[in-house]
Scaffold this motif. Structure first.
Motif, PDB file in Angstrom:
ATOM      1  N   TRP A 126     -16.509  10.089  77.669  1.00  0.00           N
ATOM      2  CA  TRP A 126     -17.483  10.997  78.284  1.00  0.00           C
ATOM      3  C   TRP A 126     -17.147  12.421  77.853  1.00  0.00           C
ATOM      4  O   TRP A 126     -16.041  12.909  78.069  1.00  0.00           O
ATOM      5  N   GLU A 127     -18.153  13.092  77.254  1.00  0.00           N
ATOM      6  CA  GLU A 127     -17.933  14.435  76.724  1.00  0.00           C
ATOM      7  C   GLU A 127     -18.939  15.418  77.336  1.00  0.00           C
ATOM      8  O   GLU A 127     -20.045  15.031  77.715  1.00  0.00           O
ATOM      9  N   TYR A 128     -18.539  16.670  77.415  1.00  0.00           N
ATOM     10  CA  TYR A 128     -19.428  17.705  77.932  1.00  0.00           C
ATOM     11  C   TYR A 128     -19.177  18.991  77.137  1.00  0.00           C
ATOM     12  O   TYR A 128     -18.132  19.164  76.503  1.00  0.00           O
ATOM     13  N   ASP A 129     -20.156  19.872  77.153  1.00  0.00           N
ATOM     14  CA  ASP A 129     -20.060  21.132  76.415  1.00  0.00           C
ATOM     15  C   ASP A 129     -19.568  22.228  77.338  1.00  0.00           C
ATOM     16  O   ASP A 129     -20.204  22.544  78.341  1.00  0.00           O
ATOM     17  N   TYR A 130     -18.429  22.819  76.986  1.00  0.00           N
ATOM     18  CA  TYR A 130     -17.886  23.959  77.725  1.00  0.00           C
ATOM     19  C   TYR A 130     -16.942  24.679  76.782  1.00  0.00           C
ATOM     20  O   TYR A 130     -15.816  24.227  76.538  1.00  0.00           O
ATOM     21  N   ASN A 131     -17.413  25.791  76.197  1.00  0.00           N
ATOM     22  CA  ASN A 131     -16.645  26.465  75.155  1.00  0.00           C
ATOM     23  C   ASN A 131     -16.240  25.467  74.073  1.00  0.00           C
ATOM     24  O   ASN A 131     -15.092  25.387  73.657  1.00  0.00           O
ATOM     25  N   GLY A 132     -17.240  24.696  73.650  1.00  0.00           N
ATOM     26  CA  GLY A 132     -16.968  23.637  72.700  1.00  0.00           C
ATOM     27  C   GLY A 132     -16.961  22.284  73.404  1.00  0.00           C
ATOM     28  O   GLY A 132     -17.022  22.203  74.620  1.00  0.00           O
ATOM     29  N   THR A 133     -16.868  21.244  72.656  1.00  0.00           N
ATOM     30  CA  THR A 133     -16.917  19.892  73.221  1.00  0.00           C
ATOM     31  C   THR A 133     -15.614  19.570  73.933  1.00  0.00           C
ATOM     32  O   THR A 133     -14.528  19.711  73.368  1.00  0.00           O
TER      33      THR A 133
ATOM     34  N   THR B 198     -10.119  19.643  82.405  1.00  0.00           N
ATOM     35  CA  THR B 198      -9.325  20.865  82.371  1.00  0.00           C
ATOM     36  C   THR B 198     -10.244  21.997  81.940  1.00  0.00           C
ATOM     37  O   THR B 198     -11.184  21.800  81.173  1.00  0.00           O
ATOM     38  N   GLU B 199      -9.962  23.186  82.460  1.00  0.00           N
ATOM     39  CA  GLU B 199     -10.852  24.311  82.198  1.00  0.00           C
ATOM     40  C   GLU B 199     -10.061  25.503  81.670  1.00  0.00           C
ATOM     41  O   GLU B 199      -8.873  25.636  81.921  1.00  0.00           O
ATOM     42  N   GLY B 200     -10.767  26.379  80.955  1.00  0.00           N
ATOM     43  CA  GLY B 200     -10.188  27.650  80.545  1.00  0.00           C
ATOM     44  C   GLY B 200      -9.343  27.532  79.294  1.00  0.00           C
ATOM     45  O   GLY B 200      -8.986  26.440  78.835  1.00  0.00           O
TER      46      GLY B 200
END
Length: 554
Positions: free
Chosen positions: A363-370, A387-389
């Protein structure tokens, strides 16, 4: 000669369209004509039932008991005055509450008239009079729970509502507010008399539970005594109903679909207000219309709350999931939602965060890149985290779910426990009493008495087993039996106008630290203790103008 309903202008404002009968309308007849024979008396009695199920009574009755609890979450703004019952920002000009007050007193005076004019003697007439005592008690019970403080808070001095027992009250000399204890005493007297009078006549089984009965009176007595903290009598009267053998718990798919049944087909119903297909006004403005949009009918603004859903989700096999209908967008779309941090209700990242796609099993999502949703095992279960940031400092555990539509940011968890009778979207016969409540009343009373703890657990387990979840062999460590009972009561009786009263009569604090529009505004009430002034509503301004000796609630 006096017109039967020509008295009491604003406070009672009696005007009644009771039922389809071949006589002239009640309000156009003199007392002598209405009460000339048993047919007229029965027609007048049916008028009291008609008032009970009218939207002017039933909607605010339901709104107050359920929307003031923690099983629901309002999704954004609404122009409906129910908002002020939901967020505890009370106003004396709430039209719903004015309607409820007026509707209750219309029913009370109508019942008074029948009680005064009907002659006891035959089993049938005794029963009709008993029905009026029951309905009068129910109206007073509704009034004192909305405008009087819980019974365990100084009932001898706290004010309840005016007690009117006259068939023709003097509009210029209406009584002031009685104390909470005095109102409860009157309710008890009426219900005991109702049960006695209705004991000798048996209705046709096909209509038994859509009219008051001896066991309906006993069932309401059980609830009244529970509220009064007379737990010995609460247990006694719940047992009377259970052992009457007139009712049986539904099971399996019958239980999961009971809102779709007419009450006469539901063996668990003790008393319900029968709604008629294609005749009653149960559409957009039925209270079920606030919970769901079904076949394009209903506002669909008030959803199942997160804490209630979490409680259900502790047991995925719980049949009561069938009463919650989460909506999903078309197609194979998924999203991540954060688990809610109860300690930080404002600005919580509860809702939609990222749309995700399944890429070769990841499962992938876009947030500052994949980015990828990672997994790990916790107690044998697969859990998801992200994980974020730029500087990874830890994991954030999330829920991965099928994508849901939202209303003003709130996902649509429709409640369908008050809809779909006979295939009509918002048709429903509101339940006043059913057998499951009797087992839970008895369990609560036993838990508080403390002498039959195993019996209390047996009653809870009966409800759990019917719901298809594991029974308790003992009270779990760190919890009390009463907590177990109240939790099961919350699960079982949700969306039946019990929850608000169950919280406050037990001296608990309403905990609203979960998503919903109650957390908006300058001073949101996220917690409401049982001692708060907001536990009781303002008496409607229109009623105080009509009756200046009414003392307003603080």
């Amino acid at each position: 000669m006096k017109n039967i309903y020509s008295f009491i202008a604003i406070l009672l404002a009696l005007s009644i369209s009771a039922c389809d009968i071949t006589r002239e309308p009640f309000q156009d007849l003199s007392d002598d004509k209405v009460f000339a024979d048993e047919l007229g008396i029965e027609a007048a009695a049916l008028g009291t039932y008609a008032l009970l199920k009218k939207n002017e009574f039933m909607r605010p009755y339901h709104f107050h008991g359920e929307f003031g609890g923690d099983n629901i979450a309002l999704s954004g703004s609404t122009t409906d005055a129910l908002y002020y019952m939901y967020n505890y920002q009370h106003t004396p000009t709430n039209g719903h509450l004015n309607s409820l007050w007026s509707g209750c007193y219309k029913g009370i005076v109508n019942a008074n008239k029948v009680i005064d004019k009907a002659q006891k003697g035959t089993d049938r007439m005794n029963h009709v009079i008993g029905e009026m005592y029951y309905l009068r008690a129910f109206f007073y019970f509704t009034l004192v729970n909305v405008w009087g403080r819980p019974y365990n808070q100084a009932p001898e001095t706290n004010l309840g509502v005016p007690i009117i027992l006259d068939a023709e009250p003097n509009a210029d000399d209406l009584p002031p507010r009685a104390t909470v204890k005095e109102v409860y005493t009157q309710i008890e007297i009426d219900l005991l008399e109702a049960a006695k009078l209705m004991s000798g006549f048996k209705r046709d089984p096909s209509e038994y539970n859509i009219y008051a009965s001896e066991q309906a009176a006993n069932a309401l007595l059980s609830r009244v005594y529970l509220y009064m903290e007379d737990n010995v009598k609460a247990e006694e009267y719940a047992t009377k109903v259970i052992e009457s053998s007139n009712f049986t718990l539904l099971d399996g798919s019958d239980y999961e679909t009971f809102p779709t049944m007419v009450p006469e087909e539901n063996s668990e119903i003790i008393f319900a207000c029968r709604a008629l297909k294609d005749k009653d006004d149960y559409d957009w403005y039925a209270f079920g219309g606030m919970y769901a949009t079904i076949q394009g009918v209903g506002w669909g603004e008030m959803y199942a709350s997160e804490p209630y859903r979490n409680l259900l989700d502790q047991n995925p096999s719980d049949r009561r999931h069938k009463f919650i209908d989460p909506q999903y967008v078309d197609g194979d779309a998924y999203e991540i939602t954060y688990s809610y941090d109860k300690a930080s209700p404002v600005g919580s990242k509860m809702f939609q965060m990222y749309d995700v796609t399944n890429n070769a099993g990841n499962w992938e999502y876009d947030y500052n890149g994949t980015k990828t949703v990672s997994t790990e095992l916790v107690n044998g279960n697969t859990v998801y985290f992200i994980t974020e940031g730029e500087n990874i400092s830890g994991k954030t555990y999330v829920k991965l779910t099928k994508k849901m539509p939202v209303r003003q940011g709130y996902p649509k968890y429709f409640v369908i426990k008050c809809s779909n009778q006979e295939g009509q979207p918002q048709l429903f016969s509101p339940v006043i009493s059913r057998l499951a409540e009797m087992y839970l009343n008895r369990a609560e009373a036993r838990a508080k008495i403390g002498t039959n703890m195993s019996g209390a657990l047996d009653d809870v387990n009966l409800i759990r087993e019917r719901a298809n979840i594991d029974s308790y062999s003992a009270v779990p460590a760190g919890r009390t039996l009463l907590e177990i009972v109240l939790e099961e009561r919350r699960l079982e009786l949700a969306y039946e106008a019990h929850r608000r009263y169950d919280i406050f009569r037990n001296g608990l604090t309403l905990d609203r630290r979960y998503p919903g529009t109650h957390d908006r505004g300058a001073n949101p009430l996220l917690t409401v203790p049982a001692t708060s002034p907001r536990v009781v509503d303002y008496i409607p301004e229109a009623q105080i103008l009509a009756q200046p000796n009414l003392v307003q609630n603080p």
